[in-house]
Design an enzyme around this catalytic site. Structure first.
Site, PDB file in Angstrom:
ATOM      1  N   HIS A  82       8.585  -3.963  -1.364  1.00 27.20           N
ATOM      2  CA  HIS A  82       7.773  -2.772  -1.401  1.00 27.20           C
ATOM      3  C   HIS A  82       8.334  -1.492  -2.203  1.00 27.20           C
ATOM      4  CE1 HIS A  82       4.627   0.045   0.114  1.00 27.20           C
ATOM      5  NE2 HIS A  82       5.596   0.806   0.398  1.00 27.20           N
ATOM      6  N   ASP A 161      -3.448   2.168  10.503  1.00 27.64           N
ATOM      7  CA  ASP A 161      -2.797   3.172   9.719  1.00 27.64           C
ATOM      8  C   ASP A 161      -3.801   3.659   8.544  1.00 27.64           C
ATOM      9  OD1 ASP A 161      -0.371   3.840   8.214  1.00 27.64           O
ATOM     10  OD2 ASP A 161      -1.254   2.949   6.491  1.00 27.64           O
ATOM     11  N   ARG A 168      -3.764  12.232   9.058  1.00 29.19           N
ATOM     12  CA  ARG A 168      -2.501  12.914   8.701  1.00 29.19           C
ATOM     13  C   ARG A 168      -2.491  13.675   7.258  1.00 29.19           C
ATOM     14  NH1 ARG A 168       1.308   8.302   8.272  1.00 29.19           N
ATOM     15  NH2 ARG A 168       2.689   9.807   7.351  1.00 29.19           N
ATOM     16  N   SER A 183       4.347   3.736   9.227  1.00 25.02           N
ATOM     17  CA  SER A 183       3.058   3.151   8.436  1.00 25.02           C
ATOM     18  C   SER A 183       3.453   2.403   7.311  1.00 25.02           C
ATOM     19  CB  SER A 183       2.676   4.702   7.480  1.00 25.02           C
ATOM     20  OG  SER A 183       1.748   4.485   6.374  1.00 25.02           O
ATOM     21  N   LYS A 187       2.627  -2.308   7.636  1.00 26.18           N
ATOM     22  CA  LYS A 187       1.532  -2.673   6.748  1.00 26.18           C
ATOM     23  C   LYS A 187       2.382  -4.209   5.867  1.00 26.18           C
ATOM     24  CE  LYS A 187       0.913   1.207   4.949  1.00 26.18           C
ATOM     25  NZ  LYS A 187       0.267   2.625   4.227  1.00 26.18           N
TER      26      LYS A 187
HETATM   27  N1  URA Z   1       3.039   5.936   2.213  1.00 25.69           N
HETATM   28  C1  URA Z   1       2.479   5.134   3.373  1.00 25.69           C
HETATM   29  O1  URA Z   1       2.218   3.927   3.058  1.00 25.69           O
HETATM   30  N2  URA Z   1       2.296   5.783   4.568  1.00 25.69           N
HETATM   31  C2  URA Z   1       2.779   6.993   4.278  1.00 25.69           C
HETATM   32  O2  URA Z   1       2.668   7.530   5.514  1.00 25.69           O
HETATM   33  C3  URA Z   1       3.398   7.767   3.409  1.00 25.69           C
HETATM   34  C4  URA Z   1       3.507   6.887   2.184  1.00 25.69           C
END
Ligand code: URA
Ligand code: CA
Length: 452
Positions: A82, A161, A168, A183, A187
């Site tokens: 990632h 998320d 957020r 977050s 994922k």
């Molecule tokens: N990228 C994400 O996937 N989540 C966040 O909270 C910030 C950046």
């Protein structure tokens, strides 16, 4: 338990239990906890933080808040990669075939681009015929045949998320280390990986501008990974200038192919090899980083990795001839060269702005609903530290809409300067964090001058 009690507990700096976090997140996902309560909670976390125990519970509760991908029918350790997002970052297109060619399964779910950063799925879709939509069975079968498939996100992955990130975004609580780390990690875990290599970017083109903040984020994510049984390595890499030279979908596919043909030394190749070597190590294909790096370099130089890319393109409906004939990629109607206005040294001041310039040309999305032009973008001929003469090409724009040019030229002129004083090229790697602690790959083997 009352939601307000949990908010107060966090506001007062106390740690929540796993059950309390689960109740809050499940309640919010189901619509039983209101936005205003969750916003207050996020602000409490912003100021009070969360310990590793809490952050790990938050990560796993979010990961399990919707569908999860089951990759158990694929033998071997599934290692995912990632990136926190950069400009001219075509690593995934190179890394997937690289790691697959070494026999480690790559079952990748990728996203689309937004704002100044591109997305792997958009880039792949610039290959004529290519589809990123595969059924589950097809996806698994292709990974078992080729060790490689890349698909777009499908299903209801991590709805907690999606909802929380949007909240957020409008409540000033994005920049919280535990919230960002959970977050991202949730994922990846929902996408089915057992181990992961993270490319945490730092600099003007990155989500985190500051190196120390990026290192803290990297350390937090590696700690979460260790805690929840997913071995994680984080490479903190420089994003003060685009990673490669191309920005734009087809242009980045072209750059990936040229790199796999062996024609493009430089940071894009170096970072791909480093991340790949860690993936082989986590996938237990090799015992040491050096061994992984050596194997991948050999495969890349033999042309096997390029063939692996062609196999994936063909399996997913695309024209594999593209690896021999780059003119099969979408081509912009017009080109415009920007040349140096004086003798000196190039200094890229703002990588994000270069990404925005490509977006304005049509290569990226301003909002999720925007449509993109796969052919357009820009190529940098020189990066920070390069010596140039007056009149020498700095950037070429590829475009289909002339009206965009004045605005784009203005941004580019603001994003790079020519200095009279000699300046050094930028080091690529700031830090590597593993479950065992910090590691300096520059000490393990000499790659090139980028690793200083
Ligand atoms: N990228 C994400 O996937 N989540 C966040 O909270 C910030 C950046
Ligand atoms: Ca990357």
């Amino acid at each position: 338990m009352r939601v307000v009690d949990l908010i107060v507990k966090k506001r007062n700096g106390l740690a929540l239990t796993g059950e309390e976090i689960a109740a809050l997140i499940r309640g919010y996902t189901a619509g039983n906890v209101t936005d205003y309560q969750m916003a207050a909670f996020c602000m409490a976390v912003y100021f009070q933080g969360m310990d590793l125990e809490e952050t790990s519970h938050l990560t796993m509760t979010m990961a399990n808040s919707g569908d999860t991908v089951d990759l158990s029918e694929i033998p071997g350790i599934k290692v995912d990669k990632h990136s926190t997002g950069g400009v001219g970052d075509t690593v995934s297109l190179i890394l997937g075939p690289l790691v697959a060619a070494a026999g480690v399964p790559v079952a990748k779910m990728s996203g689309r681009g937004l704002g100044h950063t591109g997305g792997t799925i958009d880039k792949l879709e610039s290959i004529p015929g290519f589809t990123a939509t595969l059924g589950r069975e097809e996806f698994i079968k292709q990974v078992n045949n080729l060790h490689l498939a890349v698909v777009g996100q499908s299903g209801n992955l991590v709805p907690a998320d999606k909802k929380l990130y949007a909240l957020r975004d409008v409540t000033g609580t994005v920049d919280s280390l535990p919230l960002i780390a959970s977050s991202i990690m949730s994922k990846k875990i929902a996408a089915g990986c057992q181990a992961m290599v993270l490319d945490v970017k730092a600099g003007s083109g990155a989500f985190m501008k500051n190196v120390n903040d990026s290192i803290k984020l990297a350390e937090t994510m590696v700690s979460i990974g260790k805690k929840v049984g997913r071995e994680t390595v984080a490479v903190v890499s420089q994003m003060d200038e685009p990673l490669g030279n191309a920005i734009g979908n087809a242009l980045e596919v072209e750059e990936a192919i040229l790199t796999l043909q062996g024609h493009r030394p430089g940071p894009l190749r170096d970072l791909s090899l480093l991340l790949g070597a860690y993936m082989l190590k986590l996938g237990k294909k090799v015992n040491t980083l050096e061994e992984g790096h050596e194997l991948l370099t050999k495969l890349l130089d033999s042309g096997e990795v390029l063939q692996k890319l062609a196999q994936m393109i063909e399996a997913q409906g695309g024209n594999p001839e593209v690896i021999n004939d780059l003119s099969l990629l979408p081509q912009a109607r017009w080109k415009k060269e920007i040349t140096s206005w004086k003798d000196g040294y190039v200094k890229i001041k703002d990588a994000q702005n270069l990404g925005l310039a490509a977006m304005l040309l049509g290569a990226g999305r301003e909002t999720k609903e925007s449509t993109i032009d796969l052919a357009v973008g820009l190529k940098l001929h020189q990066k920070t530290g390069a010596q140039v003469k007056k009149g020498q090409p700095l950037v070429t724009l590829y475009y289909n809409d002339e009206d965009k040019i004045p605005g784009v030229l203005k941004i580019i002129k603001e994003s790079l300067t020519i200095t009279e004083k000699r300046i050094a090229s930028l080091p690529l790697i700031h830090e590597v964090i593993t479950c065992q602690g910090r590691e300096n790959p520059g000490k393990l083997f000499t790659l090139n001058e980028h690793f200083v």
